[in-house]
Design a protein around this motif. Structure first.
Motif, mmCIF file in Angstrom:
data_model
loop_
_atom_site.group_PDB
_atom_site.id
_atom_site.type_symbol
_atom_site.label_atom_id
_atom_site.label_comp_id
_atom_site.label_asym_id
_atom_site.label_seq_id
_atom_site.Cartn_x
_atom_site.Cartn_y
_atom_site.Cartn_z
ATOM 1 N N SER A 95 0.793 -1.304 -0.002
ATOM 2 C CA SER A 95 -0.016 -0.069 -0.053
ATOM 3 C C SER A 95 0.878 1.302 -0.003
ATOM 4 O O SER A 95 1.887 1.175 0.689
ATOM 5 C CB SER A 95 -0.859 -0.082 1.254
ATOM 6 N N ASP B 82 -7.840 0.895 6.886
ATOM 7 C CA ASP B 82 -7.866 0.884 5.459
ATOM 8 C C ASP B 82 -9.691 1.055 5.094
ATOM 9 O O ASP B 82 -10.188 0.202 5.384
ATOM 10 C CB ASP B 82 -7.307 -0.434 4.654
ATOM 11 N N ASN C 209 -4.998 -2.961 7.933
ATOM 12 C CA ASN C 209 -5.904 -3.763 6.853
ATOM 13 C C ASN C 209 -5.601 -5.064 7.116
ATOM 14 O O ASN C 209 -4.908 -5.716 7.985
ATOM 15 C CB ASN C 209 -5.701 -3.304 5.401
#
Ligand code: NAD
Length: 715
Positions: free
Chosen positions: A21, A64, A27
């Protein structure tokens, strides 16, 4: 590997550095890895303490949101389990028996700051660009990693509630002032040194809301923890909750569940120990995280807006373009604003008016904004001077030579616009220069007739005030090329605003649909509805301003002028309600709106505006008044029906542009996710049934064709 682990001087350093990411986020990948590293550190007898930090610019940007969105319509029990498991990691961290320090090298928001809250000590790098806070409310959520419980226990309920309910993001220095961080460091090295020192000096660190069990020595939740500033039942606490509830209801009108849920979490959770408080937060978190409001705010206002900002509607086949020199014709209200935002983005601006004096006046606008910025420490004298040096006021058309883009913002007059187009177009960079019109009402295809290169002619519709309004509506005329659209989108991105692209039509998309809000307000008035009810219903529905108040702000003579033009063009008839009402107000009563301090409202000097007492003489109020829900429906459904027509007629090209445009241009309620998400928000079946009923009761303006109904089903 998303998070690195090493042991130095008997201290475990857990350092976030996500590769999957662009930013460190919590996440499905990073959470288990983070928990795994923590367990390793707890289990290792050599490890005396833990430092959590990051190798990226930010610490952890938050949870996230895509992960939350994926779970939005899942079973609530699944979400509940997820929430408790997530919280278990934080609770285990603070009761692990080893000191844990957050070395906050940059932005720590939401879940990212909740990690810090569960640490025993927080040291932040002194970076004024870093943001710290719990802004979940802006996405219709609440801090669900223990934030609603730990922040008030750390800094007191009043300050914590204010920060969480407003979703405020603050600098590390401000966070230090609130007590949200314990110490600051000037460099990364200093931060790590301080962290190491603290860990080694505080081997038995625990949270103030925990205590050691006298018999067993284990860490357990403290029963009678004293919240700084006063507990829930204290006079301060009671005042905070009573005032807080009233303030939230006044602001949200009950349309947004998250702020009230935050208040409830704090109220209920701070009356019990932290172990019992966490499940309370989890219950409220699940409720808001599975709400339609959160889904809309995340998918439209966050993810959707990000896509639009990146140019989702830009033609893909055109290579990147870059406006370096911009010409602006007309240094009036709009031209002056466009000059300012463009110079802010480092673009060289030629600001032309009929006289140099008028052009200089336009530049004065930037001068005053720069001055204000310096006074409020938002900019420096040096940056301000640089910005001003980019704006060249002139009365000479030759100064426009070499412009990549010229935007005209002269008076709303077809002939004048045609003249300035012809005069200045030859100054554009040959073949590649684009001409934009900031007209708010005149169809672009017609204006492009004055151009020698109509394929390079486009509508670039700014909203006022230009420096505050984030949307720019780009209008394709019949002949506008993909190239011109690409140049305009790239320019809007460069000035950091949100572009939407629509096709030509009377009032384009935004003015046409926004207009239905004001005209429905006037129709309600004509139907004998009490104006107070009209205004309150609009605001209760989530519109920022009442329909009559906003009509006054736009100016009633402008509305009349637009109606007259539409009648002349055969698009409207003289029996139109708004035409009749504005004609009466403007021509018979001389009430032009806010600009002459007389409209549907009165605007007394030095006092608050109030509805004009004389209104009922011309618009008699019926004895029997409709339910507020019915008035809200008329005001909202009317805007949605018009948007569906725009989609059906091809004025709108994408659902995203429709939704983003409705929220950013005229304030259609974000909780509903914009005009085209509204049918799903209320339920498509219900929506279609209601539309038929409204059309049968109030007129054909609410009627959708069978094709348009099919379109609604496919949205
Ligand atoms: P304004 O009256 O404040 O400014 C117009 C300026 O154009 C004046 O300074 C005038 O001297 C100048 N001008 C006239 N002829 C000129 C020429 N030949 N060359 C150069 N300059 C010339 O008007 P405004 O409110 O800034 O509106 C400008 C345009 O923007 C209009 O088309 C309007 O419809 C559109 N618009 C206005 C708003 C708004 O809220 N005011 C919003 C969106 C779009």
């Amino acid at each position: 590997m998303e998070i690195n682990y090493k042991v130095e001087n008997s201290v475990a350093i857990i350092s976030w550095n996500m590769t999957t990411s662009p930013m460190n986020v919590m996440n499905d990948i990073s959470i288990p890895e983070f928990a795994g590293h923590l367990e390793t550190a707890y289990a290792d007898p050599e490890v005396k303490g833990i430092i959590i930090t990051s190798e990226k610019n930010e610490f952890i940007a938050g949870a996230d949101v895509k992960m939350i969105l994926r779970n939005n319509d899942k079973d609530r029990s699944e979400m509940h389990k997820f929430s408790l498991d997530f919280n278990h990691i934080f609770r285990r961290l603070e009761t692990c028996g080893k000191p844990v320090v957050a070395a906050m090298n940059g932005t720590a928001l939401g879940g990212g700051y909740e990690v810090c809250l569960s640490c025993h000590y927080r040291i932040a790098l002194d970076n004024p660009k870093a943001q710290i806070g719990l802004p979940e409310v802006q996405l219709g959520l609440l801090p669900g990693g223990g934030g609603t419980q730990r922040l008030p226990r750390l800094i007191g309920m009043e300050a914590a509630l204010m920060l969480m309910i407003e979703g405020k993001r603050i600098t590390p220095k401000e966070a230090l002032g609130y007590g949200m961080v314990n110490d600051m460091a000037a460099s990364r090295e200093e931060m790590m040194e301080k962290a190491m020192k603290w860990v080694l000096a505080n081997p038995r660190a625990i949270q103030p809301w925990d205590e050691f069990d006298k018999k067993t020595g284990a860490i357990k939740a403290r029963e009678n923890y004293k919240v700084p500033g006063g507990n829930v039942q204290s006079p301060t606490g009671m005042r905070t909750f009573a005032g807080g509830t009233a303030m939230i209801m006044d602001k949200t009108k009950g349309n947004y569940p998250a702020p009230i849920a935050i208040l409830s979490c704090v109220y209920e959770g701070l009356q019990v120990n932290i172990d019992r408080a966490i499940p309370i937060e989890a219950r409220y978190f699940v409720k808001v995280a599975t709400s339609k409001e959160a889904k809309n705010l995340i998918s439209v206002m966050f993810l959707g807006k990000n896509d639009a900002d990146k140019g989702a509607s830009r033609p893909k086949n055109i290579p990147a373009t870059d406006v370096k020199k911009l010409g602006i014709l007309g240094a009036g209200f709009m031209g002056a604003g466009i000059a300012y935002v463009s110079a802010m983005a480092g673009i060289e601006v030629v600001l032309k008016d009929v006289t140099l004096d008028a052009a200089e006046k336009g530049k004065d606008y930037s001068r005053s904004l720069v001055q204000k910025g310096i006074e409020r420490n938002k900019t420096t004298t040096e940056k301000g001077e640089k910005l001003l040096s980019l704006i060249h006021p002139t009365a000479d058309v030759a100064d426009l030579k070499g412009c990549d883009l010229i935007i005209e913002a002269v008076f709303e007059n077809r002939e004048l616009k045609a003249n300035v187009t012809k005069e200045s177009e030859p100054m554009l960079v040959e073949n590649l220069g684009v001409f934009g019109s900031n007209t708010s009402t005149l169809p672009i295809t017609g204006l492009a007739k004055a151009s020698s290169k109509p394929e390079n002619f486009i509508g670039i519709h700014f909203f006022s005030p230009v420096d505050k309004m984030m949307l720019v509506e780009l209008i394709r005329g019949k002949e506008t090329s993909d190239y011109a659209v690409a140049v305009a989108v790239d320019y809007v991105k460069k000035i950091r605003k949100t572009p939407i692209v629509v096709n030509d039509s009377r009032g384009f998309y935004t003015s046409r649909c926004f207009g239905t809000y004001t005209t429905e307000g006037i129709a309600l008035l004509k139907d004998g509805v009490n104006p107070i009810l009209i205004e309150n219903a609009g605001k209760n529905a989530g519109m920022p301003v009442g329909a009559l108040a906003v009509s006054d702000e736009v100016a009633l003579d402008l509305a009349l002028k637009i109606s007259k033009q539409a009648i002349a063009d055969g698009a409207l008839t003289e029996d139109d309600t708004t035409y009749q009402a504005t004609k009466l107000m403007v021509e018979d009563l001389g009430r032009l709106g806010k600009k002459n301090k007389k409209g549907f409202y009165e605007y007394p000097d030095g006092a608050k505006k109030h509805l004009w007492e004389g209104l009922s003489q011309y618009f008699p109020v019926s004895e029997v008044q409709p339910e507020v829900e019915e008035v809200k429906k008329r005001l909202l459904y009317r805007q949605v029906v018009e948007t569906i027509r725009c989609m059906d007629e091809g004025v709108l090209i994408s659902k995203l542009d429709a939704n983003i445009g409705s929220i950013l241009a005229w304030g259609f309620p974000p909780y509903a996710g914009g005009t085209l998400n509204f049918p799903e928000f209320v339920g498509k079946e219900t929506f279609l049934k209601e539309v038929d009923r409204l059309a049968d009761t109030y007129g054909e303006r609410f009627r959708l064709t069978d094709k348009q109904k099919e379109l609604v089903k496919s949205l």
